[in-house]
Structure formats: C-alpha cells, structure tokens
Design a protein around this motif. Structure first.
Motif, PDB file in Angstrom:
ATOM      1  N   SER A  85     -35.602 -40.728  30.442  1.00 24.49           N
ATOM      2  CA  SER A  85     -34.816 -39.402  31.158  1.00 24.49           C
ATOM      3  C   SER A  85     -35.510 -39.240  32.559  1.00 24.49           C
ATOM      4  O   SER A  85     -34.756 -38.994  33.291  1.00 24.49           O
ATOM      5  N   ARG A  86     -36.761 -39.804  32.733  1.00 24.56           N
ATOM      6  CA  ARG A  86     -37.067 -39.610  34.191  1.00 24.56           C
ATOM      7  C   ARG A  86     -36.442 -40.738  35.109  1.00 24.56           C
ATOM      8  O   ARG A  86     -36.147 -40.380  36.296  1.00 24.56           O
ATOM      9  N   TRP A  87     -36.053 -41.746  34.437  1.00 21.97           N
ATOM     10  CA  TRP A  87     -35.174 -42.813  35.401  1.00 21.97           C
ATOM     11  C   TRP A  87     -33.803 -42.397  35.676  1.00 21.97           C
ATOM     12  O   TRP A  87     -33.447 -42.617  36.511  1.00 21.97           O
ATOM     13  N   GLU A  88     -33.578 -41.580  34.562  1.00 20.96           N
ATOM     14  CA  GLU A  88     -32.086 -41.126  34.683  1.00 20.96           C
ATOM     15  C   GLU A  88     -32.076 -39.915  36.040  1.00 20.96           C
ATOM     16  O   GLU A  88     -31.379 -40.313  36.899  1.00 20.96           O
ATOM     17  N   ALA A  89     -33.344 -39.433  36.040  1.00 17.16           N
ATOM     18  CA  ALA A  89     -33.431 -38.394  37.128  1.00 17.16           C
ATOM     19  C   ALA A  89     -33.678 -38.814  38.550  1.00 17.16           C
ATOM     20  O   ALA A  89     -33.077 -38.453  39.344  1.00 17.16           O
ATOM     21  N   VAL A  90     -34.659 -39.922  38.294  1.00 12.11           N
ATOM     22  CA  VAL A  90     -35.056 -40.497  39.848  1.00 12.11           C
ATOM     23  C   VAL A  90     -33.887 -41.352  40.267  1.00 12.11           C
ATOM     24  O   VAL A  90     -33.920 -41.664  41.260  1.00 12.11           O
ATOM     25  N   TYR A  91     -33.688 -42.324  39.392  1.00 16.32           N
ATOM     26  CA  TYR A  91     -32.820 -43.418  39.863  1.00 16.32           C
ATOM     27  C   TYR A  91     -31.082 -43.332  39.689  1.00 16.32           C
ATOM     28  O   TYR A  91     -30.422 -44.330  40.042  1.00 16.32           O
ATOM     29  N   GLY A  92     -30.723 -42.440  38.865  1.00 15.48           N
ATOM     30  CA  GLY A  92     -29.459 -42.152  38.541  1.00 15.48           C
ATOM     31  C   GLY A  92     -28.908 -42.950  37.560  1.00 15.48           C
ATOM     32  O   GLY A  92     -27.496 -43.297  37.665  1.00 15.48           O
ATOM     33  N   ASP A  93     -29.671 -43.828  36.672  1.00 19.39           N
ATOM     34  CA  ASP A  93     -29.295 -44.349  35.576  1.00 19.39           C
ATOM     35  C   ASP A  93     -28.440 -43.592  34.584  1.00 19.39           C
ATOM     36  O   ASP A  93     -28.699 -42.509  34.626  1.00 19.39           O
ATOM     37  N   HIS A  94     -27.612 -44.382  33.933  1.00 18.28           N
ATOM     38  CA  HIS A  94     -26.334 -43.656  33.243  1.00 18.28           C
ATOM     39  C   HIS A  94     -27.067 -43.735  31.674  1.00 18.28           C
ATOM     40  O   HIS A  94     -27.165 -44.769  31.015  1.00 18.28           O
ATOM     41  N   ARG A  95     -27.233 -42.545  30.998  1.00 23.89           N
ATOM     42  CA  ARG A  95     -27.485 -42.549  29.457  1.00 23.89           C
ATOM     43  C   ARG A  95     -26.344 -42.687  28.795  1.00 23.89           C
ATOM     44  O   ARG A  95     -25.289 -41.995  28.910  1.00 23.89           O
ATOM     45  N   VAL A  96     -26.367 -43.616  27.997  1.00 24.79           N
ATOM     46  CA  VAL A  96     -25.258 -43.588  26.874  1.00 24.79           C
ATOM     47  C   VAL A  96     -25.237 -42.594  25.926  1.00 24.79           C
ATOM     48  O   VAL A  96     -26.142 -42.710  24.914  1.00 24.79           O
ATOM     49  N   GLU A  97     -24.659 -41.410  25.872  1.00 24.94           N
ATOM     50  CA  GLU A  97     -24.730 -40.402  25.222  1.00 24.94           C
ATOM     51  C   GLU A  97     -23.948 -40.896  23.756  1.00 24.94           C
ATOM     52  O   GLU A  97     -22.721 -41.208  23.624  1.00 24.94           O
ATOM     53  N   GLN A  98     -24.673 -40.644  22.471  1.00 29.16           N
ATOM     54  CA  GLN A  98     -24.162 -40.886  21.330  1.00 29.16           C
ATOM     55  C   GLN A  98     -23.477 -39.292  20.589  1.00 29.16           C
ATOM     56  O   GLN A  98     -24.077 -38.348  21.191  1.00 29.16           O
ATOM     57  N   HIS A  99     -22.704 -39.765  19.865  1.00 28.02           N
ATOM     58  CA  HIS A  99     -22.130 -38.673  19.227  1.00 28.02           C
ATOM     59  C   HIS A  99     -23.171 -37.841  18.323  1.00 28.02           C
ATOM     60  O   HIS A  99     -23.041 -36.510  17.972  1.00 28.02           O
ATOM     61  N   ASP A 100     -23.975 -38.702  17.538  1.00 32.32           N
ATOM     62  CA  ASP A 100     -25.089 -37.885  16.598  1.00 32.32           C
ATOM     63  C   ASP A 100     -26.205 -38.582  16.888  1.00 32.32           C
ATOM     64  O   ASP A 100     -26.363 -39.802  16.274  1.00 32.32           O
ATOM     65  N   TRP A 101     -27.340 -37.948  17.422  1.00 31.33           N
ATOM     66  CA  TRP A 101     -28.544 -38.411  17.639  1.00 31.33           C
ATOM     67  C   TRP A 101     -29.464 -38.525  16.400  1.00 31.33           C
ATOM     68  O   TRP A 101     -30.454 -39.263  16.176  1.00 31.33           O
ATOM     69  N   MET A 102     -28.918 -37.662  15.519  1.00 26.38           N
ATOM     70  CA  MET A 102     -30.038 -37.102  14.392  1.00 26.38           C
ATOM     71  C   MET A 102     -29.486 -38.363  13.321  1.00 26.38           C
ATOM     72  O   MET A 102     -30.365 -38.774  12.586  1.00 26.38           O
ATOM     73  N   ARG A 103     -28.371 -38.616  12.957  1.00 30.34           N
ATOM     74  CA  ARG A 103     -28.003 -39.301  12.044  1.00 30.34           C
ATOM     75  C   ARG A 103     -26.968 -40.561  12.478  1.00 30.34           C
ATOM     76  O   ARG A 103     -25.728 -40.543  12.303  1.00 30.34           O
ATOM     77  N   PRO A 104     -27.806 -41.649  13.070  1.00 30.62           N
ATOM     78  CA  PRO A 104     -27.035 -42.593  13.796  1.00 30.62           C
ATOM     79  C   PRO A 104     -26.348 -43.549  13.069  1.00 30.62           C
ATOM     80  O   PRO A 104     -27.042 -44.031  11.989  1.00 30.62           O
ATOM     81  N   LEU A 105     -25.009 -43.662  13.060  1.00 28.98           N
ATOM     82  CA  LEU A 105     -24.344 -44.812  12.577  1.00 28.98           C
ATOM     83  C   LEU A 105     -24.188 -45.878  13.378  1.00 28.98           C
ATOM     84  O   LEU A 105     -23.540 -45.795  14.337  1.00 28.98           O
ATOM     85  N   ARG A 106     -24.464 -47.291  12.835  1.00 30.31           N
ATOM     86  CA  ARG A 106     -24.455 -48.396  13.696  1.00 30.31           C
ATOM     87  C   ARG A 106     -23.234 -48.677  14.250  1.00 30.31           C
ATOM     88  O   ARG A 106     -23.028 -49.031  15.468  1.00 30.31           O
TER      89      ARG A 106
END
Length: 180
Positions: free
Chosen positions: A22-43
């Motif tokens: 999260s800090r790299w995202e804020a500091v360097y502008g890296d892009h987080r791959v957002e998932q549809h469901d973080w709690m029940r991840p489906l491969r």
C-alpha cells in the motif's frame, strides 16, 4: 526499453494501509490489481483479473506479489498466453496453501502450481513466517525457478513486520529489473 508498469498483487484480505504494498502504491504510483472478492478468493477469478490487467498495460509489466499473490502468479503464468509481457516478478512471503489449516480457510488453491515461471523471479521469505515454513518457501522458489533471499526473522513480511516503505525491497525490485 520502456519501464514496466508495476502491478501489485496483494494476498488474501488485501494489503492494509500500513503494508509495504500500500505504501508503494502511494509513494511510487504502483498499480494494485483489485480483486472482486478479497475474503473468498477464487483462483479462476483472481487469474482472470490479473490477465485483464496485464492485457490492459500498454507495455511490459512487473509483478510484485505478497502471500496468496505469489500463488496467483504461478497459477496465472501456467495458463496465460501473455506471460511474455512480464519482465520480472518479486515474490514475497508465499502462503503455503497446501497446509491443512490454510487449505480449509482458502479452498480451491491447492495444489500449488509448481512449474518454472517463464520470466525472471526473486522470492523473499522469512525464517519465521507463520503461513509458510522456511523450507517450503525455499522449495517453492526452486520449483518456480526463482532466486531466493532469506529475510531472517520478519514474520509474514507485512504491516506487522514494521517495514514502513521497505526501501530494501524496492531496491531488490529495481535490481531485478536491471538484470533484464
């Protein structure tokens, strides 16, 4: 050669605000791959999201994965026809989803894909990670053809590890990308 777009691949439950990703995202502008469901991840769903992001990138990408994100990289790379767009992958603190307790909490990810990755990779793991024994991390690195760095006693290399912006990790990523 153009600089790759950095894709951050958090693990189960996402990376909280104090996590180095999260800090790299804020500091360097890296892009987080957002998932549809973080709690029940489906491969399959997580692989599809990564595929979308890799295809959407105008040029090369670098993958920066933590925990379940490392397992995602291996699963995605084994099936994607676009792995050639990946310049390198930094794999940090993989979770052992073949362990009984984790397999029950996060079903559908075992067995872990163990094919060599088709791009350069570096794995960093701690001796005292509660989600993956040190020997298992080393074995995964060998299976994936990744260079291995022992991070010492750093736990799961997350917010609780007290790394802040984790400049050492960023330097390792930069060095990995220079090796190209």
């Amino acid at each position: 050669m153009s600089a790759p777009k950095i894709l951050l691949l958090p693990g189960w439950q996402n990376s909280d605000p104090g996590h180095w990703q999260s800090r790299w995202e804020a500091v360097y502008g890296d892009h987080r791959v957002e998932q549809h469901d973080w709690m029940r991840p489906l491969r399959g769903d997580w692989c599809a999201r990564l595929e979308e992001e890799v295809l959407a990138a105008p040029g090369p990408v670098a993958l920066v994965a933590h925990s379940l994100g490392c397992i995602l990289v291996a699963a995605w790379a084994a099936h994607s026809g676009h792995a050639h767009k990946v310049r390198a992958a930094l794999l940090v603190a993989p979770g052992d989803l073949e362990r009984d307790d984790l397999r029950q909490m996060i079903p559908g990810w075992a067995p872990i894909v163990r094919r060599p990755l088709p791009f350069p990779a570096l794995m960093i793991a701690a001796e005292d990670d509660p989600y993956c024994e040190a020997g298992r991390s080393r074995q995964l690195a060998r299976d994936w053809g990744a260079r291995f760095i022992d991070a010492g006693a750093r736990g799961h290399i997350n917010s609780e590890s007290g790394l802040g912006d984790w400049p050492e990790g960023r330097e390792l990523l930069n060095d990995l990308l220079k090796e190209e």
